[in-house]
Design an enzyme around this catalytic site. Sequence first.
Site, PDB file in Angstrom:
ATOM      1  CG  ASN A  86       0.220   0.433   2.893  1.00 47.81           C
ATOM      2  OD1 ASN A  86       0.937  -0.366   2.209  1.00 47.81           O
ATOM      3  ND2 ASN A  86      -1.305   0.629   3.339  1.00 47.81           N
ATOM      4  N   GLY A  97       6.588   2.361   1.183  1.00 48.65           N
ATOM      5  CA  GLY A  97       7.378   1.647   0.061  1.00 48.65           C
ATOM      6  C   GLY A  97       7.789   2.341  -0.895  1.00 48.65           C
ATOM      7  CG  PHE A 150      20.394   8.406  21.511  1.00 44.57           C
ATOM      8  CD1 PHE A 150      20.138   9.763  21.593  1.00 44.57           C
ATOM      9  CD2 PHE A 150      20.539   8.025  19.935  1.00 44.57           C
ATOM     10  CE1 PHE A 150      19.791  10.866  20.883  1.00 44.57           C
ATOM     11  CE2 PHE A 150      20.219   9.040  19.317  1.00 44.57           C
ATOM     12  CZ  PHE A 150      20.154  10.663  19.268  1.00 44.57           C
ATOM     13  CB  ALA A 199       5.448  -4.952   8.721  1.00 44.10           C
ATOM     14  CE1 TYR A 248       7.552  -4.921  13.172  1.00 39.67           C
ATOM     15  CE2 TYR A 248       9.238  -5.518  15.201  1.00 39.67           C
ATOM     16  CZ  TYR A 248       9.072  -5.285  13.950  1.00 39.67           C
ATOM     17  OH  TYR A 248       9.316  -6.131  12.665  1.00 39.67           O
ATOM     18  CG  ASP A 280      -4.790  -1.558   4.356  1.00 38.22           C
ATOM     19  OD1 ASP A 280      -3.744  -2.643   5.397  1.00 38.22           O
ATOM     20  OD2 ASP A 280      -4.936  -0.970   5.063  1.00 38.22           O
TER      21      ASP A 280
HETATM   22  N1  LIG Z   1      14.669  -3.594   8.720  1.00 36.80           N
HETATM   23  C1  LIG Z   1      14.734  -4.747   9.228  1.00 36.80           C
HETATM   24  O1  LIG Z   1      15.899  -5.216  10.611  1.00 36.80           O
HETATM   25  C2  LIG Z   1      13.897  -5.822   9.999  1.00 36.80           C
HETATM   26  C3  LIG Z   1      14.147  -7.135  11.029  1.00 36.80           C
HETATM   27  C4  LIG Z   1      12.709  -7.578  11.417  1.00 36.80           C
HETATM   28  C5  LIG Z   1      12.174  -7.853  10.997  1.00 36.80           C
HETATM   29  N2  LIG Z   1      11.597  -7.405  10.076  1.00 36.80           N
HETATM   30  C6  LIG Z   1      10.584  -7.029   9.257  1.00 36.80           C
HETATM   31  O2  LIG Z   1      10.494  -7.553   7.621  1.00 36.80           O
HETATM   32  C7  LIG Z   1       9.702  -6.963   7.030  1.00 36.80           C
HETATM   33  C8  LIG Z   1      10.432  -5.622   5.656  1.00 36.80           C
HETATM   34  O3  LIG Z   1      10.503  -4.952   6.945  1.00 36.80           O
HETATM   35  P1  LIG Z   1      11.241  -3.543   6.155  1.00 36.80           P
HETATM   36  O4  LIG Z   1      12.799  -2.667   6.557  1.00 36.80           O
HETATM   37  O5  LIG Z   1      11.804  -4.040   4.429  1.00 36.80           O
HETATM   38  O6  LIG Z   1      10.195  -2.865   5.852  1.00 36.80           O
HETATM   39  P2  LIG Z   1       9.607  -1.333   5.029  1.00 36.80           P
HETATM   40  O7  LIG Z   1       9.005  -0.633   5.330  1.00 36.80           O
HETATM   41  O8  LIG Z   1      10.721  -1.250   4.210  1.00 36.80           O
HETATM   42  O9  LIG Z   1       8.802  -2.414   4.402  1.00 36.80           O
HETATM   43  C9  LIG Z   1       7.109  -3.098   4.233  1.00 36.80           C
HETATM   44  C10 LIG Z   1       6.003  -2.802   3.307  1.00 36.80           C
HETATM   45  O10 LIG Z   1       5.276  -2.381   3.782  1.00 36.80           O
HETATM   46  C11 LIG Z   1       4.333  -2.205   2.775  1.00 36.80           C
HETATM   47  N3  LIG Z   1       2.947  -1.863   3.847  1.00 36.80           N
HETATM   48  C12 LIG Z   1       3.151  -1.794   5.287  1.00 36.80           C
HETATM   49  N4  LIG Z   1       1.829  -1.592   5.618  1.00 36.80           N
HETATM   50  C13 LIG Z   1       1.631  -2.411   4.533  1.00 36.80           C
HETATM   51  C14 LIG Z   1      -0.291  -2.767   4.578  1.00 36.80           C
HETATM   52  N5  LIG Z   1      -1.374  -2.104   5.749  1.00 36.80           N
HETATM   53  N6  LIG Z   1      -1.074  -2.497   3.628  1.00 36.80           N
HETATM   54  C15 LIG Z   1      -0.017  -3.574   1.556  1.00 36.80           C
HETATM   55  N7  LIG Z   1       1.586  -3.011   2.747  1.00 36.80           N
HETATM   56  C16 LIG Z   1       2.309  -2.673   4.119  1.00 36.80           C
HETATM   57  C17 LIG Z   1       5.075  -1.020   3.286  1.00 36.80           C
HETATM   58  O11 LIG Z   1       4.897   0.015   2.287  1.00 36.80           O
HETATM   59  C18 LIG Z   1       6.454  -1.233   3.247  1.00 36.80           C
HETATM   60  O12 LIG Z   1       7.189  -1.052   1.618  1.00 36.80           O
HETATM   61  C19 LIG Z   1       8.857  -6.818   7.948  1.00 36.80           C
HETATM   62  O13 LIG Z   1       8.109  -7.565   7.365  1.00 36.80           O
HETATM   63  C20 LIG Z   1       9.629  -6.485   8.838  1.00 36.80           C
HETATM   64  O14 LIG Z   1       8.557  -6.157  10.198  1.00 36.80           O
HETATM   65  C21 LIG Z   1      12.062  -6.550   9.228  1.00 36.80           C
END
Ligand SMILES: NC(=O)c1ccc[n+]([C@@H]2O[C@H](COP(=O)([O-])OP(=O)(O)OC[C@H]3O[C@@H](n4cnc5c(N)ncnc54)[C@H](O)[C@@H]3O)[C@@H](O)[C@H]2O)c1
Length: 323
Positions: free
Chosen positions: A34, A38, A203, A78, A143, A53
Amino acid sequence: MGERVVVTGGAGFIGSHLADALVSRGDEVHVVDNLATGRREQVPEDATFHELDVSDVDALGELADRIGPVARWYHLAAQADVRVSVEDPAFDAKVNVIGTISVLAAARRHGALVAFASTGGAIYGEVVEPADESTPMHPPSPYGAAKLAGEVFLAQDSRLNGGAHTVMRYANVYGPRQDPHGEAGVVAIFAGRVLDGRPARIFGDGEQTRDYVYVGDVVAATIAAADAAASGADADLRSGGATVPVYNVGTGRMTSVLELWDAMERAYGSTNGREFEPRREGEILNSVLDASFARERLGVTFDTPLEDGLLATIEWLGGTVRA
Ligand SMILES: NC(=O)c1ccc[n+]([C@@H]2O[C@H](COP(=O)([O-])OP(=O)(O)OC[C@H]3O[C@@H](n4cnc5c(N)ncnc54)[C@H](O)[C@@H]3O)[C@@H](O)[C@H]2O)c1
């Protein structure tokens, strides 16, 4: 021959790298996002983009019907900002719990497996040594609680409906395309400071540690976990359908904030120094994952050297390496 797959969150940091890798291996990739955090331009050209969504159960179900039989749903969409989850836990649960239930329902229409991006640090909480998959879980934020709930729903769906789902608990993922709000946001913030010639803002005393794992290694592990689920190579981990396989995804190395900044300055060849600010209330001191299980079972490694990964991140942000 490739498969038809869906990547939720495929416009985001990790999801877009995953979508790239799946396109490269010949899959027909559908991205559902959504665009909350992203970016449309991060979705690979050869993927089909659906702006939606994931917590809208009906709309996702209709989309699944339109797309037709899908083999795998990689569920990465997420609300991934811990601070947002503390301020608005209900919104976090809508995206992270209802969204996951909704993806499971959509996947079930064609008997697809779901590979779920969960979290290590935000589920285990504070640790003194690397957490393995049996370490007690104490999610310190809404979270983490929501991600843990998502895992439980995967296991439950697997038991009730037989889906060959799988769970990856990521450590602090860093690399090109990351933004400052994710779990390894400090890398993006530091990279910006290195490029601007400014000192690090630290920090507390800077001795707090995290497990920084490179996004390319995370993508490879995610695909390997889904491959194991699809082929049944992980069948022994499912104990009669009551559980789903869970893999930590991390390096097992604790890197302090001070070490991270030093590595970044070494990688870029800068010496901007650092400034200290009071410690942030509620921040976890140490978080590190033991990913031996994923290494053994999936034959993957998490060995991209920190300085190489940091340099790739800085370069992506627009830097040119100094001699
Ligand atoms: N980056 C990290 O260090 C990390 C660590 C642990 C877990 N994760 C998990 O990995 C996954 C990807 O994380 P990321 O770092 O790429 O984050 P990110 O925010 O870049 O990616 C999340 C994506 O989900 C989309 N999104 C959010 N809400 C939505 C909804 N309701 N419907 C459809 N799309 C939606 C966002 O637009 C985004 O493109 C997530 O599930 C996150 O919880 C990430």
